[in-house]
Structure formats: structure tokens, C-alpha cells
Design an enzyme around this catalytic site. Structure first.
Site, PDB file in Angstrom:
ATOM      1  N   LYS A 274     -64.464  32.623  64.911  1.00  0.00           N
ATOM      2  CA  LYS A 274     -64.654  34.267  65.635  1.00  0.00           C
ATOM      3  C   LYS A 274     -63.483  35.678  65.907  1.00  0.00           C
ATOM      4  O   LYS A 274     -63.808  35.642  65.735  1.00  0.00           O
ATOM      5  CB  LYS A 274     -65.295  34.020  66.330  1.00  0.00           C
ATOM      6  CG  LYS A 274     -67.424  33.519  66.404  1.00  0.00           C
ATOM      7  CD  LYS A 274     -68.141  33.475  67.405  1.00  0.00           C
ATOM      8  CE  LYS A 274     -69.780  33.777  67.176  1.00  0.00           C
ATOM      9  NZ  LYS A 274     -70.319  32.730  67.949  1.00  0.00           N
ATOM     10  N   ASP A 310     -72.436  39.092  70.879  1.00  0.00           N
ATOM     11  CA  ASP A 310     -72.493  37.512  71.914  1.00  0.00           C
ATOM     12  C   ASP A 310     -72.839  38.110  73.124  1.00  0.00           C
ATOM     13  O   ASP A 310     -73.374  37.727  73.874  1.00  0.00           O
ATOM     14  CB  ASP A 310     -71.484  36.689  71.581  1.00  0.00           C
ATOM     15  CG  ASP A 310     -72.022  35.257  70.347  1.00  0.00           C
ATOM     16  OD1 ASP A 310     -73.360  35.873  70.090  1.00  0.00           O
ATOM     17  OD2 ASP A 310     -70.666  35.107  69.797  1.00  0.00           O
TER      18      ASP A 310
HETATM   19  P1  NAP Z   1     -65.546  27.539  69.365  1.00  0.00           P
HETATM   20  O1  NAP Z   1     -65.007  28.644  69.539  1.00  0.00           O
HETATM   21  O2  NAP Z   1     -65.066  26.023  69.160  1.00  0.00           O
HETATM   22  O3  NAP Z   1     -65.328  26.611  71.240  1.00  0.00           O
HETATM   23  C1  NAP Z   1     -65.469  25.498  71.504  1.00  0.00           C
HETATM   24  C2  NAP Z   1     -65.314  25.111  72.995  1.00  0.00           C
HETATM   25  O4  NAP Z   1     -66.029  24.345  73.674  1.00  0.00           O
HETATM   26  C3  NAP Z   1     -63.987  24.816  72.332  1.00  0.00           C
HETATM   27  O5  NAP Z   1     -63.157  25.488  74.417  1.00  0.00           O
HETATM   28  C4  NAP Z   1     -63.500  23.108  73.259  1.00  0.00           C
HETATM   29  O6  NAP Z   1     -63.008  22.661  74.243  1.00  0.00           O
HETATM   30  C5  NAP Z   1     -65.366  23.216  74.052  1.00  0.00           C
HETATM   31  N1  NAP Z   1     -65.613  21.867  74.032  1.00  0.00           N
HETATM   32  C6  NAP Z   1     -65.440  20.946  72.775  1.00  0.00           C
HETATM   33  N2  NAP Z   1     -66.084  19.039  72.542  1.00  0.00           N
HETATM   34  C7  NAP Z   1     -65.846  19.595  74.009  1.00  0.00           C
HETATM   35  C8  NAP Z   1     -65.857  18.635  74.853  1.00  0.00           C
HETATM   36  N3  NAP Z   1     -66.563  17.077  74.461  1.00  0.00           N
HETATM   37  N4  NAP Z   1     -65.583  18.941  76.090  1.00  0.00           N
HETATM   38  C9  NAP Z   1     -65.307  20.001  76.790  1.00  0.00           C
HETATM   39  N5  NAP Z   1     -65.321  20.650  76.226  1.00  0.00           N
HETATM   40  C10 NAP Z   1     -65.738  20.778  74.783  1.00  0.00           C
HETATM   41  O7  NAP Z   1     -67.235  27.780  69.628  1.00  0.00           O
HETATM   42  P2  NAP Z   1     -67.798  29.165  70.391  1.00  0.00           P
HETATM   43  O8  NAP Z   1     -67.964  29.288  69.137  1.00  0.00           O
HETATM   44  O9  NAP Z   1     -67.461  29.132  71.309  1.00  0.00           O
HETATM   45  O10 NAP Z   1     -69.246  28.137  71.042  1.00  0.00           O
HETATM   46  C11 NAP Z   1     -69.512  27.503  71.965  1.00  0.00           C
HETATM   47  C12 NAP Z   1     -70.629  27.103  71.562  1.00  0.00           C
HETATM   48  O11 NAP Z   1     -71.763  28.131  71.970  1.00  0.00           O
HETATM   49  C13 NAP Z   1     -71.362  27.063  70.985  1.00  0.00           C
HETATM   50  O12 NAP Z   1     -72.491  25.417  70.756  1.00  0.00           O
HETATM   51  C14 NAP Z   1     -72.656  27.549  70.051  1.00  0.00           C
HETATM   52  O13 NAP Z   1     -73.712  27.476  69.109  1.00  0.00           O
HETATM   53  C15 NAP Z   1     -72.816  28.325  71.439  1.00  0.00           C
HETATM   54  N6  NAP Z   1     -73.118  29.748  70.704  1.00  0.00           N
HETATM   55  C16 NAP Z   1     -73.838  29.637  71.518  1.00  0.00           C
HETATM   56  C17 NAP Z   1     -74.282  31.263  71.215  1.00  0.00           C
HETATM   57  C18 NAP Z   1     -75.970  31.986  71.468  1.00  0.00           C
HETATM   58  O14 NAP Z   1     -76.848  32.808  70.620  1.00  0.00           O
HETATM   59  N7  NAP Z   1     -76.871  31.741  72.177  1.00  0.00           N
HETATM   60  C19 NAP Z   1     -73.139  32.430  70.112  1.00  0.00           C
HETATM   61  C20 NAP Z   1     -72.297  31.769  69.881  1.00  0.00           C
HETATM   62  C21 NAP Z   1     -71.866  30.745  70.073  1.00  0.00           C
HETATM   63  P3  NAP Z   1     -62.018  22.872  73.438  1.00  0.00           P
HETATM   64  O15 NAP Z   1     -60.520  24.120  73.488  1.00  0.00           O
HETATM   65  O16 NAP Z   1     -60.595  21.789  74.669  1.00  0.00           O
HETATM   66  O17 NAP Z   1     -61.094  22.175  71.969  1.00  0.00           O
END
Ligand code: NAP
Length: 470
Positions: A274, A310
């Protein structure tokens, strides 16, 4: 044979043509198979050298193919590596059977012209190439192969195997291909990456696509959790839009943008691209620019414009329960979803606090949007009204996890951006301790509706989306 007959029966309503991989059937009875199929059939004995199980001699193989021909097989598959003498011998002695001349390779060959020329033999009725894709841009070899065949008015099939090649199985008609292969059911593919025939016909409508079909899709890695194909394809169908939505697993965004993007009219962007995608786009709308993350890309002239659905998607979902203005929202995470939610919540008047496992990232997000960052270890000491999980913790397949476990949540509103599963461990715990909970599925529905507006030009109703997803 029993299993083959069962598979014929289950795919019978959907298949236009059956291929029998006789090398995978113990004691194949070609005549019974063809009788059961009641459709044109391809008889194939894939050799060990090209990834199959057939290890008999060439003379035996020729005898099998000639028998199939005299039993009425419409097509036989002959591997190019068996040589032109083998092909000529078959053609000289066959009945009415046509020949699919094929090549199967492990990697992507360098020179498409050379591969094409090698297969472009007068006696071949269909030219087929199959190879293993290891990146999204590898699908372009199949497209180029098919366009060479189209120019010369030859029937052809170009298939990239494996998950990176999935789009070649769906887009074959758009690129001028003659046919493609599907499995009778999920889990019993005869080649890696085959989709079940029901998915090919009912979801992708692959057999109805044509040269004017616009191509959309989702990019990310992995894409196993993405529901996009099951939503956008039915929305295209309902709105009578000649378009298809495919999965493009992408490792290398630069290569994808150079080779694959020019074929697309737009696409959804998911983890982990993204933010990376931004440098390759020609423009961003205000939301995407301020958030610094893009989840939707639309073609604009020769370039691509990025936007972010989003952000409004999440806040609309949260505000269905309570307005955020003047309230405190604690957001866990500092990735693309966290940025989007933080930006929009701040815009709508919430006091936003951000905490992330990697503190440096929370600080950078907070600095960029002029918000406050909280150290992860201090989460339990913070007062808040809304708790938002924007980390990927709890997402399938690791569903037995929650980002926090010991914070009192009575009376709070808890939103989990994770939508697969719908009922995450965090939401289950929050509900038990007396919080009001909102599933990430609500955000998914909102953001998908907005994306669909960009793709189709009309906002679908949430009820329609809900019905399709259910
Ligand atoms: P991303 O950019 O990869 O960010 C992931 C985040 O999760 C980072 O802040 C990471 O922390 C944290 N994280 C990962 N593993 C962790 C752990 N074990 N303990 C604590 N923090 C952890 O992903 P994203 O695009 O922001 O998406 C995040 C979530 O939102 C996903 O599950 C995605 O499916 C969901 N989402 C849903 C929608 C919807 O329409 N409902 C839309 C977009 C996203 P670090 O920085 O420390 O690695």
C-alpha cells in the site's frame, strides 16, 4: 477409473471439453471415459520428462494415441519434444483426431518467438505452451505467445502454472486463447494453479470474456485471504460491466508496474504494497496523499491514480455505532490500515493515539499526521473511548491471537480491522468483557463499495455486497 468417472460427473454441467490425463489414471479405459464425457475429449499421456507420470516407450505411446484416435478422440496431446517424426507418424495413421502440440517448461523461457516458431508446425491444430510462473510479470509470456498465434490465425493455449500464473487461466479469451484447463473440484488439480471449473465459470465467467473486457484485480502477497474475486466479479455481472477481477500475487512492484499494469484498468492494493506502490503512480488524490497509503489504483490516461477507500470505509463502519468527534481513539498498529484510520478519525474530530509494536513506526505515523504516539508497553494505562486493532494479529490462518489481552474494555467500542475471520479473538474477548464490537467486515464492505464505484462508475448498495459475500 472410478475416481475419473466421478470427476466427469461432477464437472459435467460446466465443462465444454474434457482432458483425460491418462498418465495419472491406473489402467485408463479411454473408451469408457469418452462415453461418460459426452463432450469432445483430449487424450493426454504426459511424459515424466515434461512433468507427468507416463514412462512407457515411444512406440507404446504412439500405439495408445492411435487407439484413442480410432475410438473417436477429438484431440490428442503430443509433446513437441517427442520430435516431428513422431508427430508425422501419428498424423499419417490417425483417424479424424486433431493434434495439440505442446511444450511444458519449469521456468519462463527467454524467447517467446523461438518457442512459438518451434511449435508452429503445419500438422498441429492447437499450439500449447505451459510453464511455471514465479512472479506476477511471468504471465506476460503467455499473453505474448497467444498474440503471436492470433496474428497467424492459429489456435493456441498459453498457461502459466502455479499461483503466480492464475491470471493466465482466467484471461485466456481476452488474449485470444482457444481454451484453458480447470479442475473438476478444488484440491484435485492435474496441474498446479488450476482453478475449479465452477469458479472459472460462475465467478470469473472466463469463457465469456473477450478482447474488449477490461481487466481489474488485486495485488498483494499473500492473497489467500482476499475476498475480492468473489465480490467484484459478481458486481460486474450485476451491473452488466464487461470486466473481470483477478488475483495478481506480487513480489516485485516495479516489475509488476512495468509489465502487467499496462494491461489493467485498475486494481486493489493490499498487504504489503500500500505504501510502496505510491512511487510508481502518476498522481494521488488528497486522501491517499495525506495518508501516504493507497488501496485503490485507477487508470487515468496513460498513467495511474491512487486513492484510499480504507479510510472512509473504516470510519463509516465505526460511526454506525457512535460518532468519534471529541472522543479518544487508541489505534494499535502503524501500517497502511492504521495510517488510513488515524487520518480519517483525526479528520472527523477524534483525539487519536497510536501504539505499535515497533515504536519508531508509531512515532513516524504520529509525527506525519500530527497525532500522539504511545509506547506499546503503556497501552494499559491509557484512557480511551474507541479501541481499533489495525495490526494483522488475529488474521487467518493465525486466528488464535489478539494484539492485547489484559485491558479492561467494559463500555468501550472495539473495532477490529481484521475481517478474516469476521469474529476475531479480540472481538470475542471484548464482547465478553462488555464492550460494543464492530467487525472489520463492515469496513471491508464500505471500502469495497467505494472501490466498486471507481471500477464500475456506480456505488453498489451495501445490502447487495452483503448478500454476495454471504
Ligand atoms: P501492514 O501495513 O503490514 O501493517 C501491519 C501492522 O501489524 C504493523 O503495525 C505491524 O507492526 C503489526 N503487527 C504485525 N504482527 C504483529 C504482532 N505479532 N504484534 C503486534 N503487532 C503486529 O498491514 P495493513 O495493511 O496495515 O493491514 C493490517 C490489518 O488490517 C490486516 O489484518 C488487514 O487484513 C486489515 N485490513 C482490513 C481492511 C478491511 O477492509 N477490513 C482493510 C485494510 C486492512 P510492526 O510495525 O511492528 O511490524
Amino acid at each position: 477409473m472410478r475416481e475419473s468417472l466421478k470427476q466427469i460427473k461432477s464437472s459435467f454441467p460446466h465443462a465444454d471439453l474434457f482432458e483425460f490425463r491418462c498418465d495419472l489414471i491406473r489402467k485408463p479405459d479411454v473408451s469408457s471415459l469418452m462415453r461418460a464425457a459426452k463432450r469432445p475429449c483430449i487424450i493426454t499421456y504426459r511424459t515424466v520428462q515434461e512433468g507427468g507420470k507416463y514412462s512407457g516407450s515411444r512406440d507404446e505411446l504412439l500405439a495408445h494415441l492411435l487407439t484413442a484416435s480410432f475410438l473417436g478422440a477429438h484431440y490428442v496431446d503430443i509433446e513437441r519434444r517427442l520430435g516431428l517424426r513422431f508427430l508425422h507418424e501419428f498424423v499419417r495413421r490417425r483417424g479424424d483426431t486433431r493434434v495439440i502440440l505442446s511444450r511444458h517448461m519449469c521456468g519462463v523461457p527467454r524467447d517467446v518467438n523461438r518457442v512459438y516458431k518451434d511449435l508452429d508446425v503445419a500438422e498441429a491444430d492447437v499450439l500449447k505452451v505451459a510453464y511455471r510462473a514465479t512472479g506476477a510479470s511471468d504471465i506476460m509470456f503467455a499473453k505474448e505467445f497467444l498474440s503471436l498465434a492470433k496474428k497467424r490465425k492459429r489456435r493456441a493455449m498459453g498457461i502459466a502454472m502455479g499461483e503466480y500464473g492464475e491470471a493466465t487461466r482466467v484471461l485466456y479469451r481476452i488474449w485470444g486463447g482457444w481454451a484453458t484447463f480447470a479442475s473438476s473440484n478444488g484440491g484435485i488439480e492435474s496441474a498446479e494453479g488450476q482453478l475449479p471449473v465452477r469458479t472459472m465459470k460462475n465467478i470469473f465467467r472466463a469463457d465469456t470474456l473477450n478482447a474488449s473486457t477490461r481487466i481489474f484485480g488485486v495485488t498483494g502477497n499473500p492473497l489467500s485471504q482476499s475476498k475480492g474475486i468473489f465480490l467484484h466479479n459478481p458486481l460486474f455481472r450485476q451491473s452488466k460491466t464487461n470486466a473481470v477481477y483477478c488475483r495478481f500475487p506480487v513480489k516485485d512492484v516495479r516489475k509488476f508496474m512495468k509489465k502487467v499494469a499496462p494491461q489493467l484498468s485498475g486494481w486493489s492494493v493490499t498487504i504489503p504494497h500500500k505504501e510502496t506502490i505510491i512511487q510508481y503512480l502518476s498522481s494521488l488524490d488528497r486522501t491517499a496523499k495525506e495518508i501516504g497509503a493507497v488501496n485503490t489504483v485507477i487508470r487515468r490516461g496513460k498513467g495511474f491514480r491512487g486513492t484510499n477507500t480504507d479510510a472512509p470505509g473504516a470510519l463509516d463502519a465505526i460511526e454506525q455505532v457512535r460518532r468519534v468527534k471529541g472522543k479518544t481513539m487508541l489505534i494499535l498498529g502503524a501500517g497502511g490500515a492504521a495510517r488510513a484510520i488515524a487520518f480519517e478519525a483525526n479528520k472527523r474530530g477524534a483525539r487519536v493515539l497510536v501504539a505499535n509494536r515497533t515504536e519508531r513506526k508509531a512515532q513516524s505515523l504520529a509525527r506525519g499526521l500530527k497525532l500522539s504516539a504511545i509506547p506499546w508497553k503503556d497501552i494499559r494505562n491509557v484512557q480511551f473511548d474507541f479501541l481499533v486493532n489495525a495490526t494483522s494479529v488475529g488474521m487467518a490462518p493465525k486466528t488464535n491471537a489478539a494484539p492485547i489481552t489484559t485491558i479492561p474494555l467494559r463500555g468501550k467500542i472495539v473495532f477490529d480491522a481484521v475481517y478474516n475471520p469476521r469474529d476475531t479473538m479480540l472481538l470475542r474477548q471484548a464482547k465478553r468483557s462488555g464492550a460494543r464490537v464492530i467487525s472489520g467486515m463492515e469496513m471491508y464492505i464500505n471500502q469495497a463499495a467505494l472501490q466498486s464505484k471507481y471500477y464500475i462508475g456506480k456505488l453498489p448498495s451495501k445490502a447487495t455486497i452483503r448478500r454476495i459475500l454471504e
